[in-house]
Design an enzyme around this catalytic site. Structure first.
Site, mmCIF file in Angstrom:
data_model
loop_
_atom_site.group_PDB
_atom_site.id
_atom_site.type_symbol
_atom_site.label_atom_id
_atom_site.label_comp_id
_atom_site.label_asym_id
_atom_site.label_seq_id
_atom_site.Cartn_x
_atom_site.Cartn_y
_atom_site.Cartn_z
ATOM 1 C CB ILE A 70 -5.803 6.930 5.374
ATOM 2 C CG1 ILE A 70 -5.023 5.613 5.270
ATOM 3 C CG2 ILE A 70 -5.885 7.583 4.001
ATOM 4 C CD1 ILE A 70 -5.615 4.620 4.299
ATOM 5 N N GLY A 126 -4.639 3.387 9.350
ATOM 6 C CA GLY A 126 -3.465 3.196 8.512
ATOM 7 C C GLY A 126 -2.172 3.102 9.297
ATOM 8 C CG ASP A 129 -3.444 -0.715 7.355
ATOM 9 O OD1 ASP A 129 -3.875 -1.861 7.520
ATOM 10 O OD2 ASP A 129 -4.154 0.240 7.019
ATOM 11 C CD GLU A 149 -8.560 0.688 8.691
ATOM 12 O OE1 GLU A 149 -7.409 0.984 8.334
ATOM 13 O OE2 GLU A 149 -8.817 0.250 9.841
ATOM 14 C CG ASP A 157 -7.896 -1.040 1.544
ATOM 15 O OD1 ASP A 157 -7.231 -0.356 2.346
ATOM 16 O OD2 ASP A 157 -8.556 -0.540 0.614
#
Length: 285
Positions: A70, A126, A129, A149, A157
């Protein structure tokens, strides 16, 4: 494709092919996921899902890396937006933002068509993810991974903690998430995170496209049904899963695709299947 995106690019390399490439296209930022990325990804996937010319989607990254995670500027922006004198309202706003970003990755699973990740270079935070929501994952030898993270004082998350355990096992997922350590393409293969390693990015692109073309040549009803049943079966017992697929096949088994597949087998020719119909109502999966 007719749509233009700030952070993505959709390419169809061959007009005769039903394999489409969805490319993370921020190479100067190592394909870090911005707030725009989380808005555009579900829109692009919905567009591809509804396009009857699309049978399989390959997600890859432009430039030297697949995805560096991210965008830190986006994290800072989210933090600033959530600062408020009213803790309750601030928390509610942040929860909605997180849920919206989660939905971008879940859109990969909600897409009827198979989504394959072709990973090279870094796949961090991310990026993990994103790939854990994909149906199949392949990588080049230079790929490396990290669930980063905790090093940023964040609980992952956007899907990794929910999806990774069923891919690599609970204990392996726990160790990788708590240490945030970097692991190689070889370890990713040993863990089952990726199905195959290719020697270079060019070999990865060629090899994954060939695999995708093979999937695209099969009955679209059987392919989309297999994806749907496997995803649903994650939440069901064996008995419940068997009941679910029995219900699915009672609706889908008797089809023109079945007749064509049997005929092609008997005549020793390649089958020719009709395209899927796009969604009648936009946004319905």
């Amino acid at each position: 494709m007719e749509s233009s995106y700030k952070t993505l690019e959709i390419i169809r390399n061959n007009t005769d092919s039903s394999v489409f490439h969805l490319i993370l296209n921020r190479p100067s930022h190592l394909n870090a996921l911005s707030l725009d990325s989380f808005i555009e990804l579900p829109k692009a996937l919905s567009s591809l899902d509804q396009n009857p010319d699309v049978s399989v989607i390959i997600i890859s990254g432009a430039g030297k890396h697949f995805c560096s995670g991210i965008d830190l500027n986006s994290l800072s922006s989210i933090s600033q937006q959530s600062s408020s004198d009213d803790k309750g309202r601030s928390s509610e706003q942040l929860r909605r933002k997180i849920k919206s970003m989660q939905a971008a990755n879940t859109a990969i699973e909600q897409c009827r068509k198979p989504v394959i990740a072709a990973i090279h270079g870094a796949c961090i935070g991310g990026g993990v993810d994103l790939i854990t929501a994909c149906d199949i994952r392949y990588c080049s030898e230079d790929a490396f991974f990290s669930i980063k993270e905790v090093d940023l004082a964040i609980v992952a998350d956007l899907g990794t903690l929910q999806r990774l355990p069923s891919i690599v096992g609970y204990a392996n997922a726990m160790e990788l998430a708590l240490t945030a350590r970097r692991f190689s393409s070889r370890e990713a293969k040993d863990l089952g995170l990726v199905s195959q390693i290719f020697g270079s990015k060019s070999e990865l692109d060629h090899g994954v496209t060939k695999i995708a073309e093979g999937i695209a040549s099969k009955s679209p009803l059987a392919v989309t049904g297999t994806k749907a049943v496997l995803l649903r079966s994650r939440e069901l017992s064996v008995e419940q899963g068997l009941d679910y697929v029995a219900t699915w096949n009672s609706a889908m088994l008797i089809s023109n695709d079945l007749n064509e597949a049997v005929s092609a087998q008997m005549m020793k020719r390649r089958p020719r299947f009709a395209k899927l119909i796009g969604n009648l109502v936009s946004g319905v999966h």
